[in-house]
Design an enzyme around this catalytic site. Structure first.
Site, PDB file in Angstrom:
ATOM      1  N   ARG A  16      28.609  56.191  46.908  1.00 55.27           N
ATOM      2  CA  ARG A  16      28.682  54.825  47.444  1.00 55.27           C
ATOM      3  C   ARG A  16      27.789  54.620  48.663  1.00 55.27           C
ATOM      4  NH1 ARG A  16      34.660  53.436  48.415  1.00 55.27           N
ATOM      5  NH2 ARG A  16      34.723  55.620  49.007  1.00 55.27           N
ATOM      6  N   GLU A  17      26.598  55.246  48.611  1.00 61.63           N
ATOM      7  CA  GLU A  17      25.682  55.148  49.743  1.00 61.63           C
ATOM      8  C   GLU A  17      25.320  53.691  50.052  1.00 61.63           C
ATOM      9  OE1 GLU A  17      25.447  57.131  47.152  1.00 61.63           O
ATOM     10  OE2 GLU A  17      24.678  59.116  47.692  1.00 61.63           O
ATOM     11  N   LYS A  19      27.071  50.987  49.460  1.00 62.57           N
ATOM     12  CA  LYS A  19      28.217  50.322  50.095  1.00 62.57           C
ATOM     13  C   LYS A  19      28.232  50.596  51.595  1.00 62.57           C
ATOM     14  CE  LYS A  19      33.203  50.770  50.496  1.00 62.57           C
ATOM     15  NZ  LYS A  19      33.676  49.427  50.129  1.00 62.57           N
ATOM     16  N   ILE A 432      55.478  37.146  46.625  1.00 65.70           N
ATOM     17  CA  ILE A 432      54.937  37.725  45.387  1.00 65.70           C
ATOM     18  C   ILE A 432      55.095  39.244  45.352  1.00 65.70           C
ATOM     19  CG2 ILE A 432      52.886  37.776  43.883  1.00 65.70           C
ATOM     20  CD1 ILE A 432      54.215  35.000  44.281  1.00 65.70           C
ATOM     21  N   CYS A 517      33.897  48.330  45.484  1.00 65.91           N
ATOM     22  CA  CYS A 517      33.953  49.133  44.269  1.00 65.91           C
ATOM     23  C   CYS A 517      35.408  49.363  43.895  1.00 65.91           C
ATOM     24  CB  CYS A 517      33.325  50.500  44.527  1.00 65.91           C
ATOM     25  SG  CYS A 517      31.647  50.384  45.091  1.00 65.91           S
ATOM     26  N   GLU A 666      49.023  30.950  41.086  1.00 67.57           N
ATOM     27  CA  GLU A 666      48.206  30.412  42.169  1.00 67.57           C
ATOM     28  C   GLU A 666      47.906  28.945  41.881  1.00 67.57           C
ATOM     29  OE1 GLU A 666      44.052  31.214  42.360  1.00 67.57           O
ATOM     30  OE2 GLU A 666      44.050  29.619  43.827  1.00 67.57           O
ATOM     31  N   HIS A 695      44.447  33.927  50.933  1.00 65.73           N
ATOM     32  CA  HIS A 695      43.149  34.554  51.172  1.00 65.73           C
ATOM     33  C   HIS A 695      42.585  34.291  52.548  1.00 65.73           C
ATOM     34  CE1 HIS A 695      43.223  35.227  46.893  1.00 65.73           C
ATOM     35  NE2 HIS A 695      42.430  36.230  47.180  1.00 65.73           N
TER      36      HIS A 695
HETATM   37  N1  GLN Z   1      52.969  42.177  43.510  1.00 64.84           N
HETATM   38  C1  GLN Z   1      51.594  42.238  43.831  1.00 64.84           C
HETATM   39  C2  GLN Z   1      51.398  41.951  45.310  1.00 64.84           C
HETATM   40  O1  GLN Z   1      52.094  41.175  45.841  1.00 64.84           O
HETATM   41  C3  GLN Z   1      50.776  41.266  43.024  1.00 64.84           C
HETATM   42  C4  GLN Z   1      49.291  41.416  43.271  1.00 64.84           C
HETATM   43  C5  GLN Z   1      48.400  40.555  42.414  1.00 64.84           C
HETATM   44  O2  GLN Z   1      48.794  39.556  41.898  1.00 64.84           O
HETATM   45  N2  GLN Z   1      47.157  40.930  42.263  1.00 64.84           N
HETATM   46  O3  GLN Z   1      50.543  42.490  45.944  1.00 64.84           O
HETATM   47 ZN    ZN Z   2      48.373  37.494  42.564  1.00 66.94          ZN
END
Ligand code: GLN
Ligand code: ZN
Length: 758
Positions: A16-17, A19, A432, A517, A666, A695
């Site tokens: 991974r140079e 990166k 989640i 990666c 989402e 995010h």
């Molecule tokens: N349960 C996972 C989390 O909360 C779900 C991750 C995902 O949807 N990619 O991190």
């Molecule tokens: Zn998710």
């Protein structure tokens, strides 16, 4: 003579140079010049390596500092106007501004490259888009290669693919209208390459693997007629699917050769061999560029020999697609089990296989008999290995329980029982699964993995984390809690490591996007679960609270999609095996008193085949696998699933047929628009549309989330709605997480008060 060539080499570097250099540059720790030196060094290494292996034509132009589509955008001068570029050369700053955004401009969009886990930067088009050669990087690389005595075959993304994969930034505009002006610049590029003494150009048109309408298909004629006669020879390259539906069109194009993927679509060979034009070479992608198994060289040689008897000198041998999607070098795996290692081939080994097949065709089978024997022995050892074939698993598959893929009662009946059991308020709040993965957590895990931390200490550290997460959730006032997933590095790896039939690499990195990666685990054998994987953690979490704690598992399709999987049985069978072990885990959780269990399927949509005609078959077995994993429970047990960043509308019937009691998705970035489809479809089970984007560190106000919830209530009955963020919170920090969740709970309470006045 049969020629050997490669469609593209992984550019990230065996260690991974690239990166590391990229990230050092972005952090201001090295200069642009130093970054370019590392990049040139990697290119050189990769070219020499391919040449030393004996590959005849070596790809040049397959390298990119960030992404090959972005390289094309730079080369073609198609920089979006918002980046205020002039007509001058696209330099590093502008290149990375497009990829990563600046303080004032968002980055260009990124999306998945066909059905791979690679993400490309999406070109932007509108009426004002003008093309001109705006980067000399490609030409520099050609000169670099020539200086080293490399015979370059220049790789370009084709004009139709480049346009097709881009997006229109104005309504009513059709990006195909840009084709004539685009071809003008492609023609210029080819002329310049001719001038540099390039004999062959590989033009990739993977969009041919998709369902194209006539307008796009006609574009092929127009394009390749326009590019004909520039002086360089053109190899039109297709991959990821059969293109035999377009065989007549392709054979007639004025190009000097075609490349077809025989791994995804072996049957297309016959169609192409019939009346194959005498003035074209045919490159056969016989080595799988999308997986990690050794090739059956005997069988490959039979196929190639057959083709050679028709094509004679005009046969080329190649990997099915660029090796970008494959790890670099198996030799770096020093800790891998020797048996398993012997079954595998990464990029370097695959190129060696190509070179051997070339020898076999050119010098006769006898010339390669030693290597053939070794290869056959390895294949046989794999086929017979007891590590692959587990009689217990086989028996399970043959004696599936009655009704193994359906819940006992329909959702409406289960819902009544579950409501009685959990007594949750209207608009229940939850998350989640993951909570912030602090540096401390990561250090603890890594110390434990390296043996620097004793088992008991690790257990204590993780339990402390669970205590903290439960306490915070209670303070915030969430209704259904989670344990936080601190013990998990990655949602697939965590389970894979506890299952038989999975192997892991030290350096099997594959580029996902930019400097990122992934290291997909290798699913090599029948999947068996020696013991429960999550029960202790969840049971502990549940012991700390009166509120229900949700068990947290990764679903069979996501396990499948994010691994390199077996090529010796259909993916549907592998998915079923994964489903059965998850089903057992679900049963163990239920037995431990856990009433709510979430089975994540974020990769569910990724599995959709490229051609729509293949969708139904995939959706049939994929939804069944999910149901197998989730349907072994009592009616009172509530099954959740989670999916993110997907378009749902075109697969809603499939999602409904998964029959999860609750699905969280989402929706915040689309401001709940995603929900419309669920509303129109009259989705009957419960649903938690994400009310804020995880995010970004931004903490939205309660009012903002309340608005989204009200919008959701317009399309979905409030009795059916849950309240949750878009996805897991592991990338966030604690202060913003607590703040956002508090506001989320407040929003839910405000709306509850409105809907059911006390
Ligand atoms: N349960 C996972 C989390 O909360 C779900 C991750 C995902 O949807 N990619 O991190
Ligand atoms: Zn998710």
């Amino acid at each position: 003579m049969a020629l050997t060539h490669n469609l593209g080499f992984p550019r990230i570097g065996a260690r991974r140079e690239l990166k590391h250099a990229l990230e050092a540059y972005w952090h201001g720790n090295i200069s642009g010049e130093q970054l370019q030196t590392t990049a040139a060094e990697l290119r050189k290494q990769h070219w020499m390596l391919q040449r030393d292996i004996g590959i005849d034509l070596i790809p040049v132009g397959d390298f990119a500092l960030y992404d090959q589509m972005l390289n094309m955008t730079a080369l073609l001068g198609a920089v979006p106007a918002r980046f205020n570029a002039g007509k001058e050369e696209v330099g590093l700053d502008l290149y990375f501004a497009m990829a990563r955004g600046t303080d004032n401009q968002p980055a260009m969009e990124m999306t998945k490259w066909f059905d791979t886990n690679y993400h490309y930067i999406v070109p932007e088009f509108n009426v004002r888009t003008k093309f001109c050669i705006a980067s000399s990087q490609l030409f520099k690389e050609v000169a670099e290669a020539k200086m080293l005595g490399i015979v370059p075959k220049v790789v370009l993304i084709g004009p139709l693919t480049y346009l097709y994969l881009g997006k229109e930034t104005e309504p009513g505009f059709n990006r195909l209208d840009l084709l004539p002006s685009l071809l003008f610049v492609y023609r210029d590029i080819l002329t310049r390459l001719t001038f540099l003494g390039v004999e062959w150009v590989q033009i990739d048109e993977p969009v041919l693997a998709l369902d194209l309408d006539d307008a796009w298909l006609c574009g092929f004629d127009q394009a390749y007629v326009a590019l004909h006669g520039s002086g360089t020879k053109v190899l039109l390259t297709t991959y990821f699917e059969g293109v035999d539906g377009h065989a007549d069109l392709l054979k007639k194009l004025p190009v000097n050769g075609l490349h077809i993927d025989l791994c995804r679509s072996p049957q297309q060979l016959d169609t192409f061999l019939a009346d194959y034009p005498v003035d074209k070479v045919l490159s056969l992608g016989i080595i799988d560029g999308r997986n990690v198994w050794r090739t059956d060289l005997e069988e490959a040689l039979v196929i190639l020999s057959k083709a050679q008897s028709v094509l004679c000198e005009r046969i080329w041998i190649a990997p099915s697609c660029s090796l970008l999607h494959c790890p670099v070098d198996l030799e770096l795996e020093t800790r891998m089990d020797a048996d398993i290692k012997n079954w595998l081939a990464f990029s370097v080994q695959k190129l060696k296989e190509i070179s051997i097949l070339g020898c076999g065709l050119n010098q006769g089978k006898r010339a390669i008999s030693g290597v053939l024997a070794t290869s056959t022995k390895a294949r046989q050892a794999r086929a017979q290995s007891l590590r692959i074939h587990n009689p217990v698993v086989q028996k399970c598959l043959q004696t599936l329980p009655q009704n193994y893929s359906h819940r006992t009662k329909p959702f409406e009946k289960r819902q009544v029982l579950q409501r009685k059991r959990f007594q949750l308020p209207l608009l229940p709040t939850t998350t989640i699964g993951s909570f912030p993965q602090t540096a401390e957590i990561r250090q603890t895990r890594s110390a434990f993995k390296k043996g620097k931390l004793a088992n008991l200490e690790y257990l204590e550290a993780m339990r402390k984390e669970i205590q903290l997460v439960i306490k915070k959730q209670e303070e915030i006032g969430l209704d259904v809690l989670v344990h936080g997933e601190a013990e998990r590095n990655d949602m697939v790896e965590y389970f894979g490591e506890q299952l038989w039939g999975y192997a892991f690499t030290e350096n099997g990195w594959v580029q996902s996007y930019g400097s990122r990666c992934v290291k997909p685990p290798i699913l090599y054998g029948d999947i068996y679960r020696p013991e429960a994987m999550t029960v202790d953690w969840i049971r502990y979490a549940q012991s700390l609270t009166q509120k229900p704690v949700k068990g947290m598992l990764t679903g069979p399709i996501t396990m499948l999609m994010w691994s390199f999987v077996r090529d010796d049985q259909p993916r549907s069978i592998t998915a079923l095996q994964l489903a059965l072990v998850i089903r057992d885990e679900v049963a163990d959780l239920e037995r431990a008193g856990i009433g709510i269990i979430q089975i994540d399927e974020p990769a569910f949509r990724e599995g959709l085949p490229l051609k729509q005609s293949d969708w139904n078959e995939y959706l049939r077995w994929a939804t069944e696998a999910f149901r197998v994993s989730s349907s072994g429970v009592k009616d009172e047990t509530q099954i959740h699933t989670h999916m993110c960043y997907s378009e749902f509308n075109d697969i809603l019937p499939a999602i409904a047929s998964m029959d999860a009691d609750v699905i969280t998705i989402e929706t915040s970035r689309s401001r709940m628009e995603l929900l419309d489809g669920f509303g129109q479809f009259k989705y009957s089970n419960e649903i938690g549309p994400g009310v804020y984007d995880i995010h970004s560190p931004r903490v939205p106000d309660s009012e903002e989330m309340l608005e989204l919830l009200k919008k959701a209530c317009l399309v979905i009955n409030s009795q059916q709605l849950w309240v949750n963020p878009d996805c897991g919170l592991k990338t966030r920090s604690w202060p913003e997480t607590v703040a956002a969740l508090e506001k989320m709970v407040r929003a839910a309470r405000l709306l509850r008060a409105k809907l059911e006045p006390a």
